[in-house]
Motif scaffolding. Structure first.
Motif, PDB file in Angstrom:
ATOM      1  N   SER A 194       0.884  -1.171   0.000  1.00 34.16           N
ATOM      2  CA  SER A 194       0.000   0.000   0.000  1.00 34.16           C
ATOM      3  C   SER A 194       0.920   1.219   0.000  1.00 34.16           C
ATOM      4  CB  SER A 194      -0.937   0.012   1.220  1.00 34.16           C
ATOM      5  OG  SER A 194      -0.212  -0.123   2.425  1.00 34.16           O
ATOM      6  N   ASP A 195       0.397   2.346  -0.474  1.00 35.49           N
ATOM      7  CA  ASP A 195       1.210   3.561  -0.621  1.00 35.49           C
ATOM      8  C   ASP A 195       0.278   4.757  -0.506  1.00 35.49           C
ATOM      9  OD1 ASP A 195       3.025   5.508  -1.292  1.00 35.49           O
ATOM     10  OD2 ASP A 195       3.168   4.968  -3.412  1.00 35.49           O
ATOM     11  N   ILE A 196       0.240   5.350   0.664  1.00 34.65           N
ATOM     12  CA  ILE A 196      -0.731   6.420   0.954  1.00 34.65           C
ATOM     13  C   ILE A 196       0.012   7.662   1.438  1.00 34.65           C
ATOM     14  CG2 ILE A 196      -2.563   7.105   2.593  1.00 34.65           C
ATOM     15  CD1 ILE A 196      -3.649   5.138   0.639  1.00 34.65           C
ATOM     16  N   GLY A 243       1.176   9.644 -10.587  1.00 34.34           N
ATOM     17  CA  GLY A 243       1.142   8.355  -9.892  1.00 34.34           C
ATOM     18  C   GLY A 243       1.808   7.249 -10.683  1.00 34.34           C
ATOM     19  N   HIS A 244       1.631   6.053 -10.169  1.00 30.51           N
ATOM     20  CA  HIS A 244       2.341   4.887 -10.706  1.00 30.51           C
ATOM     21  C   HIS A 244       1.511   3.640 -10.465  1.00 30.51           C
ATOM     22  CE1 HIS A 244       3.332   4.130  -6.441  1.00 30.51           C
ATOM     23  NE2 HIS A 244       3.562   5.431  -6.367  1.00 30.51           N
ATOM     24  N   MET A 245       1.895   2.547 -11.085  1.00 27.57           N
ATOM     25  CA  MET A 245       1.264   1.252 -10.808  1.00 27.57           C
ATOM     26  C   MET A 245       1.716   0.787  -9.422  1.00 27.57           C
ATOM     27  SD  MET A 245       0.217  -0.939 -13.628  1.00 27.57           S
ATOM     28  CE  MET A 245       0.318  -0.780 -15.395  1.00 27.57           C
ATOM     29  N   ILE A 274      -1.283  14.458  -1.430  1.00 29.93           N
ATOM     30  CA  ILE A 274      -2.385  13.585  -0.995  1.00 29.93           C
ATOM     31  C   ILE A 274      -2.433  12.417  -1.975  1.00 29.93           C
ATOM     32  CG2 ILE A 274      -4.844  13.390  -0.490  1.00 29.93           C
ATOM     33  CD1 ILE A 274      -4.921  16.468  -0.196  1.00 29.93           C
ATOM     34  N   GLU A 275      -2.360  11.205  -1.442  1.00 31.08           N
ATOM     35  CA  GLU A 275      -2.232  10.019  -2.311  1.00 31.08           C
ATOM     36  C   GLU A 275      -3.196   8.915  -1.895  1.00 31.08           C
ATOM     37  OE1 GLU A 275       1.604   8.099  -1.916  1.00 31.08           O
ATOM     38  OE2 GLU A 275       1.348   6.996  -3.796  1.00 31.08           O
ATOM     39  N   ASP A 276      -3.871   8.353  -2.901  1.00 26.52           N
ATOM     40  CA  ASP A 276      -4.720   7.181  -2.677  1.00 26.52           C
ATOM     41  C   ASP A 276      -4.346   6.090  -3.674  1.00 26.52           C
ATOM     42  OD1 ASP A 276      -6.576   8.003  -0.568  1.00 26.52           O
ATOM     43  OD2 ASP A 276      -7.160   9.551  -1.994  1.00 26.52           O
ATOM     44  N   ILE A 333      -3.429   1.630  -9.332  1.00 25.58           N
ATOM     45  CA  ILE A 333      -2.568   2.809  -9.523  1.00 25.58           C
ATOM     46  C   ILE A 333      -2.671   3.742  -8.311  1.00 25.58           C
ATOM     47  CG2 ILE A 333      -2.813   2.716 -12.029  1.00 25.58           C
ATOM     48  CD1 ILE A 333      -4.720   5.179 -11.757  1.00 25.58           C
ATOM     49  N   THR A 334      -1.700   4.632  -8.207  1.00 18.55           N
ATOM     50  CA  THR A 334      -1.798   5.676  -7.184  1.00 18.55           C
ATOM     51  C   THR A 334      -2.163   6.990  -7.873  1.00 18.55           C
ATOM     52  OG1 THR A 334       0.496   6.444  -7.313  1.00 18.55           O
ATOM     53  CG2 THR A 334       0.061   4.569  -5.863  1.00 18.55           C
ATOM     54  N   ILE A 335      -2.887   7.830  -7.137  1.00 23.02           N
ATOM     55  CA  ILE A 335      -3.146   9.207  -7.591  1.00 23.02           C
ATOM     56  C   ILE A 335      -2.600  10.097  -6.483  1.00 23.02           C
ATOM     57  CG2 ILE A 335      -4.921  10.942  -8.068  1.00 23.02           C
ATOM     58  CD1 ILE A 335      -4.845   9.022 -10.363  1.00 23.02           C
ATOM     59  N   GLU A 336      -1.521  10.835  -6.790  1.00 21.15           N
ATOM     60  CA  GLU A 336      -0.808  11.552  -5.726  1.00 21.15           C
ATOM     61  C   GLU A 336      -0.293  12.924  -6.166  1.00 21.15           C
ATOM     62  OE1 GLU A 336       3.064   9.832  -4.710  1.00 21.15           O
ATOM     63  OE2 GLU A 336       2.603   8.129  -6.002  1.00 21.15           O
ATOM     64  N   PRO A 337      -1.244  13.847  -6.378  1.00 23.08           N
ATOM     65  CA  PRO A 337      -0.792  15.204  -6.726  1.00 23.08           C
ATOM     66  C   PRO A 337      -0.201  15.907  -5.496  1.00 23.08           C
ATOM     67  CG  PRO A 337      -3.139  15.194  -6.299  1.00 23.08           C
ATOM     68  CD  PRO A 337      -2.690  13.751  -6.201  1.00 23.08           C
TER      69      PRO A 337
HETATM   70 MN    MN Z   1       3.354   6.700  -4.506  1.00 27.32          MN
END
Ligand code: MN
Ligand code: GLY
Length: 462
Positions: free
Chosen positions: A259-261, A342-344, A431-433, A389-393
Motif C-alpha cells: 500500500s502507498d498512501i 502516480g504509478h502502478m 495527498i495520495e490514494d 494505480i496511485t493518484i498523488e498530486p
Molecule cells: Mn506513490
C-alpha cells in the motif's frame, strides 16, 4: 502463499507469451548489512514471488518453454541450518506448494543453463538489480557482468509486465490487507501530529504498526514537516504549529503486496487560511482525476487534469497568472508540481519499476515526454481493468527551484514570482490514494482515511 494453481497458471501464460527457450528467474539471496552473517531483513524478488511464490533465499526458478516443464533449484537444509534456523520444509515440498514438480540442488542450475547455452537455446532473463544476482547470471551465461544488460530479454519483460499489470482477485485482497495496515499507520500519525513531538517518534510508531500488523513497510517512510523535499527521509525535526506534516507511507501484506498512501496535516490539527487554500487545491487535484478513472483513459490525461486544477487554483491565489491551459502545456505548473500523478502498485510500490519504467507506463501510443515535470510521470498509457494505480498530486514550494527559475526568468507570463516569494517557508502538501481500475470505473482501495479539511481537523483534535 496463494494456491498452487495460481502460480502454475501464471507460468503457463508466461510460457505461452514467450514462445520458446528457457526462462530463468533467480530468487534473491540474503544481503549483508555490515558483515556477511548480519543481514538486512530478507526481501524476495518480486518476479520470483509472482511466478514461484516462495519467500526464501537461495532459490532459482526455471521454465523450459519448449518442453513445458518448470524447475525449482535450491538446497535442502543441513543440521547446521536446523540448529540456527529451526527445521525447514524439504525443497520438494516447497516446490509442490507452488505447483512445481521438478526440483534439483542449486549447483545443478549451472548444468541446466550451460547445457542450454551450448545448444544455442535462448535464455530469457529480466534485468537484475542486485550485485550477487548480476554476478551469478554472468557466470551462468558465460558473459562479463557489464555485458549482462545485453542478455536481457525484452520479450520476457513485455510478457511479465502484461501479466503483472492486471491484478487478480487474490492480489486485490492482499493489497487491501496492506491498505488496512496503512489506515492504522496514517490515522495514528495524524493523531500524533502535535507541537513538540519529534518526527522520529511518529515515524517509529507507524513503522512499528507496519511490523506488528503486516510485513513491515513497503518503502522507507517519508514523514516530514519539510514536505517540499519530495522523498524526505530525515526524521529529526520537532513539530511546531504553522508547519504541515507530510506522511507518505505504506505497508506490505503477508505476501508482500504494497500500500502507498500520503496524507498531509497541519501540526496541532487546525489549518490556517494559507494552508487551507493550498490544501483544497491539492485535494481537488486528487479527487477529480480519481472520478475520471476508467478503462481506456490515459493516465497522462489524468496527470494533465491535475496539473490544470493546480494551475487554476494557484492562479486564483495570485501565484500563477495568464492562460492556465497554455501554462500547463508549456510546463510552468511544474515549479509547484514537479512529479508525476502516480504509478502502478502491486508487489512493488512502484510496480515493476525494475523491469524498466517505459515498459510499464508507456507504449507506441503514449510516449514519455521530456518536459520537466511531465517527464517524471511513471505511468502515461491507457488504463485497463485490473490495474492498481496511485493518484498523488502535490503542491510544493521548493526554495532552490524557485530561486533558479526566477533567476532564469522562466515562465514570467505564468508565474507571479513576487507572490511566490512569500510562500517560500510553506513546505509542501501531497495527498495520495490507491485505486483499482474496474470494468466501468474505479474503486478507491481500503477504508477511507481522513482527507477533507473537516475530516483531518476532526481526527487530530478528537
Ligand atoms: Mn506513490
Ligand atoms: N510513495 C513514494 C512514491 O510513490 O514515490
Amino acid at each position: 502463499m496463494f494456491e498452487a494453481k495460481v502460480y502454475s497458471e501464471r507460468r503457463r501464460k508466461l510460457k505461452n507469451q514467450v514462445g520458446t527457450g528457457l526462462i530463468l528467474i533467480p530468487g534473491n539471496t540474503e544481503a549483508a548489512m555490515n558483515y556477511p552473517a548480519n543481514t538486512y531483513h530478507f526481501r524476495q524478488d518480486s518476479d520470483f514471488l509472482y511466478f514461484f511464490g516462495l519467500d526464501h533465499p537461495d532459490l532459482a526458478g526455471v521454465m523450459d518453454v519448449d518442453d513445458d516443464r518448470d524447475y525449482l533449484f535450491g538446497n535442502d537444509v543441513d543440521m547446521d541450518d536446523i540448529i540456527w534456523m529451526g527445521p525447514q520444509p524439504a525443497l520438494k515440498d516447497r516446490a509442490h506448494e507452488v505447483g512445481v514438480e521438478q526440483t534439483a540442488p542449486y549447483h545443478k542450475l549451472d548444468e541446466k543453463i550451460r547445457d542450454a547455452v551450448s545448444k544455442g537455446r535462448k535464455i530469457h532473463i529480466l534485468p537484475p538489480y542486485r550485485g550477487k544476482n548480476i554476478l551469478k547470471l554472468s557466470s551462468l551465461l558465460g558473459n562479463d557482468y557489464v555485458e549482462i544488460k545485453e542478455m536481457i530479454s525484452e520479450k520476457l519483460i513485455r510478457a511479465t509486465v502484461k501479466l503483472r499489470s492486471v491484478k487478480e482477485e487474490v492480489e486485490i485482497k492482499e493489497i487491501e490487507q496492506a491498505m488496512d495496515v496503512a489506515y492504522k499507520m496514517h490515522t495514528t500519525a495524524m493523531k500524533m501530529a502535535k507541537p513538540g513531538i519529534i518526527e522520529n517518534e511518529i515515524a517509529g510508531t507507524i513503522e512499528g504498526i507496519a511490523l506488528v500488523e503486516g510485513n513491515g513497510v513497503s518503502f522507507p517512510i517519508i514523514l516530514t514537516i519539510n514536505g517540499q523535499t519530495l522523498h524526505n527521509h530525515y526524521h529529526g525535526n520537532t513539530l511546531s504549529v504553522g508547519r504541515m506534516m507530510v506522511t507518505d507511507a505504506g505497508a506490505e501484506s503477508a505476501l508482500h503486496y504494497a500500500s502507498d498512501i500520503t496524507r498531509t496535516v497541519p501540526v496541532g490539527g487546525k489549518f490556517n487560511q494559507r494552508q487551507k487554500e493550498i490544501y483544497e487545491i491539492v485535494l481537488k487535484a486528487n479527487t477529480e482525476p480519481i472520478k475520471s478513472i476508467k478503462p481506456g483513459i490515459t493516465n497522462k490525461s489524468l496527470h494533465l487534469m491535475a496539473a490544470e486544477i493546480i494551475g487554476s487554483g494557484l492562479k486564483d491565489l495570485g501565484l500563477m497568472k495568464g492562460n492556465i491551459k497554455e501554462a500547463v502545456n508549456q510546463g510552468a505548473h511544474a515549479l509547484f508540481f514537479p512529479h508525476g500523478l502516480g504509478h502502478m502498485m502491486g508487489l512493488d510500490i512502484h510496480d515493476m519499476e525494475g523491469l524498466g519504467e517505459d515498459y510499464v507506463g508507456y507504449n507506441e501510443e503514449v510516449k514519455r515526454s521530456d518536459q520537466f515535470g511531465l517527464a517524471f510521470l511513471r505511468l502515461g498509457k491507457k488504463l485497463e481493468r485490473g490495474f492498481v494505480i496511485t493518484i498523488e498530486p502535490g503542491i510544493y514550494f521548493i526554495p532552490a527551484l524557485i530561486d533558479q527559475w526566477k533567476r532564469e526568468k522562466k515562465f514570467m507570463d505564468f508565474i507571479n514570482y513576487d507572490k511566490v516569494e512569500t510562500y517560500k517557508d510553506f513546505g509542501g502538501i501531497r495527498i495520495e490514494d490507491d485505486i483499482l481500475v474496474t470494468a466501468t470505473g474505479y474503486r478507491v482501495l481500503g477504508k477511507p482515511i481522513p482527507k477533507t479539511v473537516e475530516e483531518v481537523e476532526g481526527i487530530i483534535v478528537g
